[in-house]
Enzyme design. Structure first.
Site, PDB file in Angstrom:
ATOM      1  CB  VAL A   1      25.641 -11.812  71.787  1.00 28.78           C
ATOM      2  CG1 VAL A   1      25.031 -11.074  73.153  1.00 28.78           C
ATOM      3  CG2 VAL A   1      27.078 -11.705  71.777  1.00 28.78           C
TER       4      VAL A   1
ATOM      5  CG  ASN B   1      29.449  -3.156  76.554  1.00 27.70           C
ATOM      6  OD1 ASN B   1      30.160  -2.290  76.499  1.00 27.70           O
ATOM      7  ND2 ASN B   1      29.401  -4.145  77.448  1.00 27.70           N
TER       8      ASN B   1
ATOM      9  CB  SER C   1      37.305  -0.076  69.072  1.00 26.30           C
ATOM     10  OG  SER C   1      38.311   0.111  69.300  1.00 26.30           O
TER      11      SER C   1
ATOM     12  CE1 TYR D   1      37.808  -5.240  70.198  1.00 22.86           C
ATOM     13  CE2 TYR D   1      39.289  -3.393  69.596  1.00 22.86           C
ATOM     14  CZ  TYR D   1      38.363  -3.899  70.231  1.00 22.86           C
ATOM     15  OH  TYR D   1      37.455  -2.967  71.168  1.00 22.86           O
ATOM     16  CB  ALA D   2      41.347  -3.123  63.900  1.00 24.58           C
ATOM     17  CB  ALA D   3      38.753  -6.811  60.227  1.00 25.28           C
ATOM     18  CB  SER D   4      35.572  -7.603  64.383  1.00 28.19           C
ATOM     19  OG  SER D   4      35.877  -7.112  65.623  1.00 28.19           O
ATOM     20  CE  LYS D   5      34.818  -4.046  69.404  1.00 29.27           C
ATOM     21  NZ  LYS D   5      33.466  -4.267  69.895  1.00 29.27           N
TER      22      LYS D   5
HETATM   23  N1  LIG Z   1      37.945  -0.688  77.084  1.00 30.05           N
HETATM   24  C1  LIG Z   1      38.221  -0.020  76.181  1.00 30.05           C
HETATM   25  O1  LIG Z   1      39.191   1.034  76.225  1.00 30.05           O
HETATM   26  C2  LIG Z   1      37.614  -0.088  74.771  1.00 30.05           C
HETATM   27  C3  LIG Z   1      37.924   0.737  73.784  1.00 30.05           C
HETATM   28  C4  LIG Z   1      37.242   0.296  72.391  1.00 30.05           C
HETATM   29  C5  LIG Z   1      36.227  -0.486  72.440  1.00 30.05           C
HETATM   30  N2  LIG Z   1      35.728  -0.979  73.699  1.00 30.05           N
HETATM   31  C6  LIG Z   1      34.596  -1.895  73.542  1.00 30.05           C
HETATM   32  O2  LIG Z   1      33.776  -1.683  74.691  1.00 30.05           O
HETATM   33  C7  LIG Z   1      33.108  -2.828  74.781  1.00 30.05           C
HETATM   34  C8  LIG Z   1      33.123  -3.086  76.341  1.00 30.05           C
HETATM   35  O3  LIG Z   1      34.639  -3.310  76.541  1.00 30.05           O
HETATM   36  P1  LIG Z   1      35.022  -3.548  78.108  1.00 30.05           P
HETATM   37  O4  LIG Z   1      36.492  -3.097  77.996  1.00 30.05           O
HETATM   38  O5  LIG Z   1      34.238  -3.192  79.054  1.00 30.05           O
HETATM   39  O6  LIG Z   1      35.357  -5.150  78.115  1.00 30.05           O
HETATM   40  P2  LIG Z   1      35.181  -6.149  79.164  1.00 30.05           P
HETATM   41  O7  LIG Z   1      35.977  -7.484  78.910  1.00 30.05           O
HETATM   42  O8  LIG Z   1      35.486  -5.708  80.361  1.00 30.05           O
HETATM   43  O9  LIG Z   1      33.352  -6.469  78.958  1.00 30.05           O
HETATM   44  C9  LIG Z   1      32.950  -7.266  78.012  1.00 30.05           C
HETATM   45  C10 LIG Z   1      31.708  -7.893  78.691  1.00 30.05           C
HETATM   46  O10 LIG Z   1      31.272  -8.731  77.315  1.00 30.05           O
HETATM   47  C11 LIG Z   1      30.849 -10.031  77.762  1.00 30.05           C
HETATM   48  N3  LIG Z   1      30.748 -10.754  76.713  1.00 30.05           N
HETATM   49  C12 LIG Z   1      32.051 -11.438  75.982  1.00 30.05           C
HETATM   50  N4  LIG Z   1      31.622 -12.362  75.125  1.00 30.05           N
HETATM   51  C13 LIG Z   1      30.268 -12.297  75.159  1.00 30.05           C
HETATM   52  C14 LIG Z   1      29.498 -13.237  74.537  1.00 30.05           C
HETATM   53  N5  LIG Z   1      29.525 -14.038  73.465  1.00 30.05           N
HETATM   54  N6  LIG Z   1      27.913 -13.188  74.712  1.00 30.05           N
HETATM   55  C15 LIG Z   1      27.586 -12.264  75.730  1.00 30.05           C
HETATM   56  N7  LIG Z   1      28.602 -11.553  76.532  1.00 30.05           N
HETATM   57  C16 LIG Z   1      29.941 -11.705  76.171  1.00 30.05           C
HETATM   58  C17 LIG Z   1      31.761 -10.423  78.650  1.00 30.05           C
HETATM   59  O11 LIG Z   1      31.384 -11.455  79.636  1.00 30.05           O
HETATM   60  C18 LIG Z   1      32.017  -9.064  79.628  1.00 30.05           C
HETATM   61  O12 LIG Z   1      31.147  -8.819  80.569  1.00 30.05           O
HETATM   62  C19 LIG Z   1      33.863  -3.940  73.866  1.00 30.05           C
HETATM   63  O13 LIG Z   1      32.750  -4.067  72.809  1.00 30.05           O
HETATM   64  C20 LIG Z   1      34.979  -3.289  73.478  1.00 30.05           C
HETATM   65  O14 LIG Z   1      35.401  -4.100  72.158  1.00 30.05           O
HETATM   66  C21 LIG Z   1      36.398  -1.015  74.797  1.00 30.05           C
END
Ligand SMILES: NC(=O)c1ccc[n+]([C@@H]2O[C@H](COP(=O)([O-])OP(=O)(O)OC[C@H]3O[C@@H](n4cnc5c(N)ncnc54)[C@H](O)[C@@H]3O)[C@@H](O)[C@H]2O)c1
Length: 257
Positions: free
Chosen positions: A56, A82, A134, A147-151
């Site tokens: 992406v 996502n 997040s 991470y926090a600043a980006s979110k």
């Molecule tokens: N797990 C949590 O508790 C939590 C908390 C807050 C926010 N989030 C957010 O939710 C989202 C999903 O988190 P998760 O825990 O399932 O993470 P994860 O790492 O299990 O999944 C992330 C997915 O994004 C894909 N990805 C990464 N970089 C990419 C790129 N450049 N282009 C395309 N795809 C890419 C990865 O291949 C992976 O399949 C994220 O944005 C994360 O920041 C998760």
């Protein structure tokens, strides 16, 4: 409640694993055709009706993937941004290349996708964009500067887009998941003391599941959420909703007494 997603075409980035896979399944359960755009292939075969390899952060890869989806299905109704990455490093010493990569994926990735999909949603005069922020966008943790600043940037980008795309019937919202054990955060492997310290921050004192986040996202993506835009939906089990939520789990409060 009829969510009105039957026959819609939904694109979810980063759906090869984790919360993204659950979002994809939830949208499909509601009758949507679902497309996964991920930099990595799904671990076990196909997860979407269409799975496309796409970074992406690359505007050209995003453009060609979105064109392929438009050519195949003739529309894109729902976009869930996502995909994301998390890096922990002190702000004082984080390498600039690392900081930039976090912003490239978490912020520019969202922007690239929105820029590619918005013309299609405008053409339809209907669309739902739902962006992963997040809880760190609300209250950051130590070591989470990039991470926090980006979110936090994702939240404000979403609010701006909500106004800019509103005239075409497109809503744009973000959501704040936490704390869902996935490969990104490794929560499953935490030592008991660290796990308890994290759970003590929650009004609902347990880990969240990918499906619980997916249900909230599916609602925001639905016909039912047509009057909700520019919002940040907190799906964190009431993290820090009060100063010391764990006190409610001690007598005499526990069990609703
Ligand atoms: N797990 C949590 O508790 C939590 C908390 C807050 C926010 N989030 C957010 O939710 C989202 C999903 O988190 P998760 O825990 O399932 O993470 P994860 O790492 O299990 O999944 C992330 C997915 O994004 C894909 N990805 C990464 N970089 C990419 C790129 N450049 N282009 C395309 N795809 C890419 C990865 O291949 C992976 O399949 C994220 O944005 C994360 O920041 C998760």
């Amino acid at each position: 409640m009829e969510l009105g997603l039957n026959g819609r075409v939904a694109v979810v980035t980063g759906a090869s694993r984790g919360i993204g896979t659950a979002i994809l399944r939830s949208l499909r359960d509601e009758g949507a055709t679902v497309v996964n755009l991920d930099i990595r292939s799904p671990g076990s075969g196909r997860v979407g009706d269409l799975d496309l390899t796409c970074d992406v952060t690359s505007p050209s890869e995003v453009e060609s993937a979105v064109s392929e989806i438009d050519d195949t299905y003739g529309r894109i109704d729902v976009l869930v941004n996502n995909a994301g990455i998390m890096v922990e490093a002190p702000a004082e010493s984080i390498e600039m290349a690392v900081w930039r990569r976090v912003f490239e994926v978490n912020v520019e990735g969202v922007l690239n996708m929105c820029q590619a999909v918005a013309p299609i949603m405008k053409r339809q005069a209907w669309g739902r964009i739902v962006n992963a922020a997040s809880f760190a966008a609300i209250v950051p943790s130590v070591g989470s500067s990039a991470y926090a600043a980006s979110k936090a940037a994702v939240v404000q980008l979403s609010r701006t887009l909500a106004s800019e795309l509103g005239p075409w019937g497109i809503t744009v919202n973000s959501y704040a998941p936490g704390m869902v054990p996935t490969e990104m955060n490794g929560f499953e492997g935490l030592a008991p003391a660290m796990r308890d310290a994290k759970l003590d921050q929650l009004a609902i004192r347990r880990w969240g599941t990918p499906e619980e986040v997916a249900q909230a996202v599916t609602f925001l993506a639905s016909e039912c959420a047509g009057y909700i835009t520019g919002s940040l939906l907190d799906v964190s089990g009431g993290k820090l909703a009060t100063q010391s939520p764990s006190t409610a789990y001690a007598a005499p409060y526990a069990g609703g007494a």
